[in-house]
Design a protein around this motif. Structure first.
Motif, mmCIF file in Angstrom:
data_model
loop_
_atom_site.group_PDB
_atom_site.id
_atom_site.type_symbol
_atom_site.label_atom_id
_atom_site.label_comp_id
_atom_site.label_asym_id
_atom_site.label_seq_id
_atom_site.Cartn_x
_atom_site.Cartn_y
_atom_site.Cartn_z
ATOM 1 N N ASP A 1 7.016 2.594 0.477
ATOM 2 C CA ASP A 1 7.330 1.670 1.576
ATOM 3 C C ASP A 1 6.332 0.521 1.696
ATOM 4 N N GLU A 2 5.281 0.516 0.865
ATOM 5 C CA GLU A 2 4.243 -0.515 0.999
ATOM 6 C C GLU A 2 4.799 -1.916 0.779
ATOM 7 N N MET B 1 6.711 -3.046 3.727
ATOM 8 C CA MET B 1 5.804 -3.414 4.821
ATOM 9 C C MET B 1 5.154 -4.767 4.532
ATOM 10 N N ARG C 1 7.852 -7.466 5.135
ATOM 11 C CA ARG C 1 8.087 -7.683 6.566
ATOM 12 C C ARG C 1 6.902 -8.415 7.187
ATOM 13 N N HIS C 2 5.707 -8.058 6.752
ATOM 14 C CA HIS C 2 4.507 -8.736 7.253
ATOM 15 C C HIS C 2 4.541 -10.216 6.844
ATOM 16 N N ALA D 1 -0.169 -4.669 2.159
ATOM 17 C CA ALA D 1 0.031 -3.455 2.958
ATOM 18 C C ALA D 1 -0.478 -2.250 2.185
ATOM 19 N N GLY E 1 0.255 1.623 6.411
ATOM 20 C CA GLY E 1 0.772 0.566 7.261
ATOM 21 C C GLY E 1 -0.294 -0.402 7.747
#
Lengths: 361, 361
Positions: B78-79, B82, B85-86, B153, B157
């Motif tokens: 998921d990094e 993330m 999205r960041h 990321a 998170g």
């Protein structure tokens, strides 16, 4: 509300250096930067926590780095502004008021520079009531405010941002960036509402710095002993207690830059040849020991003062042979709770001592 | 446009490991993550540079860190999401398409994971045509695209962002954060338009990885010599030349983690007892030397392949006694210009050698 004018800066710098307890960055540089900024942009509005609107968006700021680096790699004066603009760009928020994240030296003056540049009011408070070497060591963190986002800028306009839930993690990541930005950067962090700021801040520390400077200046003019006058004054503040812990000559300074901090031990030899004092340093003075016994320890302030002027000598300006008094100042109540001590008490620095407030509680 | 399905991943992983030229991260982990993501979210749309809209907002991504760390501290999967999205949060932009920033191992697979998770198309291209150890070593940078903002990321998170004009500075700051995030992070960087992507990217490298895997698989099934078949195949691609540079047994591996990279020297002893080969490593294989003479050097690919299967052995999986062929592959023209060589030629790695393309130019 009152205004900060260029003629106020000398007193603020003198007082902030004492509250910096050895750290917080060179106040001389801060004073010059603040003077330039006020002369260019006009006076700064200083507001008390009471005057702050509950729904105001407050951010805190200052410089991060080793003071020994800071006196060589001096700020351009625009880093804080770049960090603030970066913060606003990244978050999409508009900031209403500024607050120093620590009281001490350069870091009491840089927010004045930023307030002058932006026209934003400066809140008369901070999150350390002194200077501490790490970002998580803030009453803001102690009482539940998130440190991130942390917006950072160096003197060349390189920018970075850290987002994390944990203040100690924010410190660790930001310190890594700080080291790669040359060991000294400016940052904006701990965004909070005015309502929160009133609950979590150490109040009136810019005023206190200015008062300390004024008291010393007036004592000298009146030919009164400056240190004794200062101690009497401090006893009447919300800090409540101060005392001379020792005197002597700087006999040794073992100091290096490690992990982005100035760390070391200063040895002070009493004039009567008795056992020396040793002060442990991590940017700031952390503990005072003698004969293996801890005399004073964080969070209380340990200030090394010139024996004649009672002005503070920051850690990066300590030299062999300086004649000094060691002043201890008890921190205000908000910094002595169990929650506060768990964040910036002796154990947080791996110092094996119990905290006992100077002068009793 | 074509789709990437789970059954394509084995070939892509095998080919990406070869293009990784020792680095790019373990392809096994990448393959498993990509399979899970496609099984959960459906197939990934792979589009060629030609199919990319000129006004599309493209970002590139992958993992940063030492491969030796990466096989111990494996990604959560998921990094990248993330980090993306960041990136979007911080910039306020909406991303239209994804591209790997390097061709190699894990870093060819992680963008597949992200494309599956987001439903965004994946562009069949990259900025290295292989793997390189540093962020500025991208054709994107060579031909004028800014590396920053770099959004980062870690698996917990924690997020960070770097903004700077210079790609080498972006690398230096991001590497510092990477080290403090545990030596391995995912990141999104090099935002550009589709029009720019067409000009500055190494085309068709995901397809090439898949083709390499397919060629090896089919050769084995047809009982043809895999390496010779692969070399014939590569000569017909835009890379244009490949050759066996040597063979032998891994005799020594001097390898450590330094400044966030796996660095070291691998020694390969020929079977006939003649002078050994030495390969210099910084995450990837940088140079091949024998008798003090440089046989092959960056940017050309130096691949250590299992002598029986012709599959790549990444630097972090090298072990004493492995029997290997050393394959050299010439990079495409876009990576051999003077501008390109100034960014990722021998001098960029402080290797004292002139670059001469394998097989001549």
């Amino acid at each position: 509300m009152r205004e900060i004018h260029p003629e106020d800066l000398e007193d603020i710098a003198v007082g902030a250096a004492i509250l910096g307890t050895g750290g917080g960055g060179d106040p001389y540089i801060g004073k010059l930067l603040a003077r330039c900024a006020i002369e260019e942009h006009g006076p700064v509005r200083l507001i008390s926590l009471d005057e702050l609107a509950n729904d105001a968006k407050v951010v805190t700021g200052g410089a991060m780095g080793a003071p020994t680096i800071l006196i060589e790699k001096i700020p351009s004066g625009d880093e804080m502004l770049m960090a603030l603009r970066h913060y606003e760009d990244v978050t999409g928020e508009t900031v209403d008021a500024l607050m120093p994240f620590e009281a001490g030296g350069l870091n009491s003056c840089l927010p004045i520079v930023l307030a002058a540049q932006t026209g934003l009011p400066l809140v008369d408070a901070d999150g350390m009531g002194r200077a501490f070497p790490q970002l998580e060591m803030e009453t803001f963190n102690v009482y539940g405010v998130k440190a991130a986002p942390v917006a950072m800028a160096d003197e060349r306009g390189n920018l970075a941002m850290v987002e994390t839930e944990d203040a100690a993690k924010a410190e660790f990541l930001a310190r890594g960036i700080c080291i790669r930005m040359g060991g000294h950067v400016s940052l904006i962090n701990y965004p909070m509402s005015g309502e929160t700021a009133k609950r979590v801040s150490v109040p009136a520390t810019i005023s206190l710095a200015q008062d300390i400077g004024r008291v010393l200046r007036e004592a000298k003019r009146a030919k009164k002993p400056p240190l004794a006058t200062l101690i009497d004054f401090l006893k009447a503040t919300h800090y409540g207690h101060a005392e001379v812990l020792g005197s002597g000559k700087v006999a040794d300074i073992a100091r290096k830059v490690e992990n982005g901090w100035s760390v070391g031990i200063v040895t002070i030899a009493p004039f009567d040849g008795s056992a020396p004092y040793s002060i442990r340093i991590q940017n700031e003075n952390l503990s005072l020991e003698r004969n293996g016994k801890v005399i004073a320890v964080v969070p209380d302030l340990i200030c090394v003062l010139d024996i004649d002027t009672a002005e503070a000598i920051p850690t990066e300006r300590l030299r062999y042979g300086q004649r000094v008094n060691i002043l201890g100042i008890r921190v205000p109540e908000i910094m002595r709770t169990p929650e506060a001590l768990s964040v910036f008490g002796p154990a947080a620095f791996h110092i094996d001592a119990e905290y006992a407030p100077l002068g009793g509680s």
